[in-house]
Write a protein that holds these residues in place. Structure first.
Motif, PDB file in Angstrom:
ATOM      1  N   ASP A  12       0.857  -1.188   0.000  1.00  0.00           N
ATOM      2  CA  ASP A  12       0.000   0.000   0.000  1.00  0.00           C
ATOM      3  C   ASP A  12       0.894   1.239   0.000  1.00  0.00           C
ATOM      4  O   ASP A  12       1.351   1.679   1.065  1.00  0.00           O
ATOM      5  CB  ASP A  12      -0.911  -0.007   1.223  1.00  0.00           C
ATOM      6  N   ARG A  14       0.229   4.238  -0.272  1.00  0.00           N
ATOM      7  CA  ARG A  14      -0.354   5.390   0.416  1.00  0.00           C
ATOM      8  C   ARG A  14       0.205   5.535   1.829  1.00  0.00           C
ATOM      9  O   ARG A  14       0.361   6.653   2.322  1.00  0.00           O
ATOM     10  CB  ARG A  14      -1.875   5.239   0.465  1.00  0.00           C
ATOM     11  N   ARG A  15       0.533   4.422   2.473  1.00  0.00           N
ATOM     12  CA  ARG A  15       1.084   4.490   3.829  1.00  0.00           C
ATOM     13  C   ARG A  15       2.449   5.172   3.833  1.00  0.00           C
ATOM     14  O   ARG A  15       2.769   5.953   4.735  1.00  0.00           O
ATOM     15  CB  ARG A  15       1.191   3.076   4.414  1.00  0.00           C
ATOM     16  N   LEU A  16       3.251   4.897   2.801  1.00  0.00           N
ATOM     17  CA  LEU A  16       4.558   5.544   2.702  1.00  0.00           C
ATOM     18  C   LEU A  16       4.394   7.030   2.373  1.00  0.00           C
ATOM     19  O   LEU A  16       5.141   7.877   2.877  1.00  0.00           O
ATOM     20  CB  LEU A  16       5.404   4.843   1.633  1.00  0.00           C
ATOM     21  N   TYR A  17       3.412   7.355   1.521  1.00  0.00           N
ATOM     22  CA  TYR A  17       3.148   8.763   1.214  1.00  0.00           C
ATOM     23  C   TYR A  17       2.649   9.505   2.457  1.00  0.00           C
ATOM     24  O   TYR A  17       3.031  10.657   2.694  1.00  0.00           O
ATOM     25  CB  TYR A  17       2.117   8.864   0.092  1.00  0.00           C
ATOM     26  N   ASN A  18       1.814   8.846   3.255  1.00  0.00           N
ATOM     27  CA  ASN A  18       1.356   9.469   4.501  1.00  0.00           C
ATOM     28  C   ASN A  18       2.518   9.708   5.462  1.00  0.00           C
ATOM     29  O   ASN A  18       2.531  10.703   6.197  1.00  0.00           O
ATOM     30  CB  ASN A  18       0.295   8.585   5.171  1.00  0.00           C
ATOM     31  N   ALA A  19       3.494   8.806   5.452  1.00  0.00           N
ATOM     32  CA  ALA A  19       4.691   9.007   6.271  1.00  0.00           C
ATOM     33  C   ALA A  19       5.470  10.232   5.801  1.00  0.00           C
ATOM     34  O   ALA A  19       6.019  10.993   6.609  1.00  0.00           O
ATOM     35  CB  ALA A  19       5.571   7.760   6.224  1.00  0.00           C
TER      36      ALA A  19
END
Length: 322
Positions: A12, A14-19
């Protein structure tokens, strides 16, 4: 390795982008804390914790007229502005395209405010360049929805600036005077000794490229003030051409993939656009006044872009075969 990890079916991105956004929010929060500390000395600020690396010169006491310049978690204000430029490009584009959520929109406000507080000419010029690129793209693409959202975004920004200026003029006129001094100092930086020193470094780098007949002197053998002179001095004309060809090929793949997936609001399409604009913002700021693109988050974002592109192309290929 990041590309390999993110091309897994269960990954996913998106989790890295949220980080990435969380890191930007943390930098902004520390920047606001630093500004409060420097304006009101009684507020503690753990400088020894945030600037504890003895191998770097940390320029954390700079002033722009009567206004302190903030570093946040970086060694100097321009480095902070360069990082936040990527965040601003990414969050603004994601919002205009209808992606993201309230956190994305909150980061537009936080990164803009923190970037302005750095009083970095690099950040100001990169912000202006991004606005010009947005308008040009909206006009050339003829996307009515994008153009309408962009005009609403610009109008909202003008209204917010107008209301804020009126409020400050009425209740805190000293802040308006300080802001005018900052703008005048920003315009006069071409007459400063640091500007002349940076200009001389770039001129020396261009001379190195000329003296080596465009072949360059090799990685790590020159440190310019801006990115392009450093590339020409180290990897030469051939190296720069290879970079341009590779990035041009990547851009064409992105354009064709997004166009083929038009109307599909998928996670991979969002990640492609969000990471590409983040990389664009960082590159624009570094071209203005950055010697290298050497931070880890830049290459992680590049890996996220490539992996999302691969995932979207794979899905498109499966649909064609089906």
């Amino acid at each position: 390795m990041t590309v390999f990890f993110l091309t897994r079916r269960e990954a996913d991105p998106r989790r890295l982008y949220n980080a990435y956004l969380l890191g930007a929010a943390l930098a902004c929060g520390i920047g606001f804390w630093e500004m409060a500390h420097r304006l009101v000395g009684s507020i503690p600020f753990p400088k020894e914790l945030f600037y504890s690396n003895p191998g770097w010169a940390v320029l954390d006491g700079q002033m722009s007229g009567p206004v302190p310049r903030i570093n946040a978690t970086f060694t100097e204000p321009s480095s902070c502005a360069t990082f936040l430029t990527g965040t601003l490009y990414s969050t603004v584009w994601s919002t205009l395209r209808g992606y993201g959520n309230w956190a994305t929109r909150l980061m537009i406000f936080m990164s803009t405010l923190c970037l302005l507080m750095t009083t970095s000419t690099t950040g100001y010029v990169a912000m202006l360049a991004g606005l010009v690129l947005l308008i040009v793209y909206a006009v050339l693409s003829r996307e009515r929805r994008l153009f309408r959202r962009l005009m609403m975004f610009i109008a909202g920004g003008i209204v917010c600036m107008g209301v804020t200026t009126l409020a400050l003029t009425a209740f805190a006129p000293d802040v308006v005077k300080a802001a005018s001094v900052v703008m005048l100092e920003t315009q006069d930086k071409k007459q400063s000794a640091s500007y002349e020193e940076r200009t001389q470094k770039d001129a020396d780098s261009y001379q190195l490229a000329f003296d080596t007949y465009g072949l360059g002197t090799g990685w790590g053998s020159d440190r310019s003030s801006s990115l392009l002179p450093g590339f020409l001095a180290t990897i030469g004309v051939v190296g720069v051409l290879i970079l341009v060809i590779w990035n041009g090929s990547l851009f064409l793949k992105i354009y064709r993939t997004i166009k083929a997936a038009a109307g599909e609001r998928s996670l991979d399409a969002w990640m492609i656009e969000a990471t590409f604009t983040a990389l664009l913002g960082r590159t624009v700021a570094t071209l203005i006044s950055g010697p290298v693109l050497g931070t880890m988050d830049f290459y992680v974002m590049l890996a996220m872009l490539v992996s999302s592109l691969i995932r979207l192309q794979t899905k498109a290929g499966k649909r064609v075969r089906a």
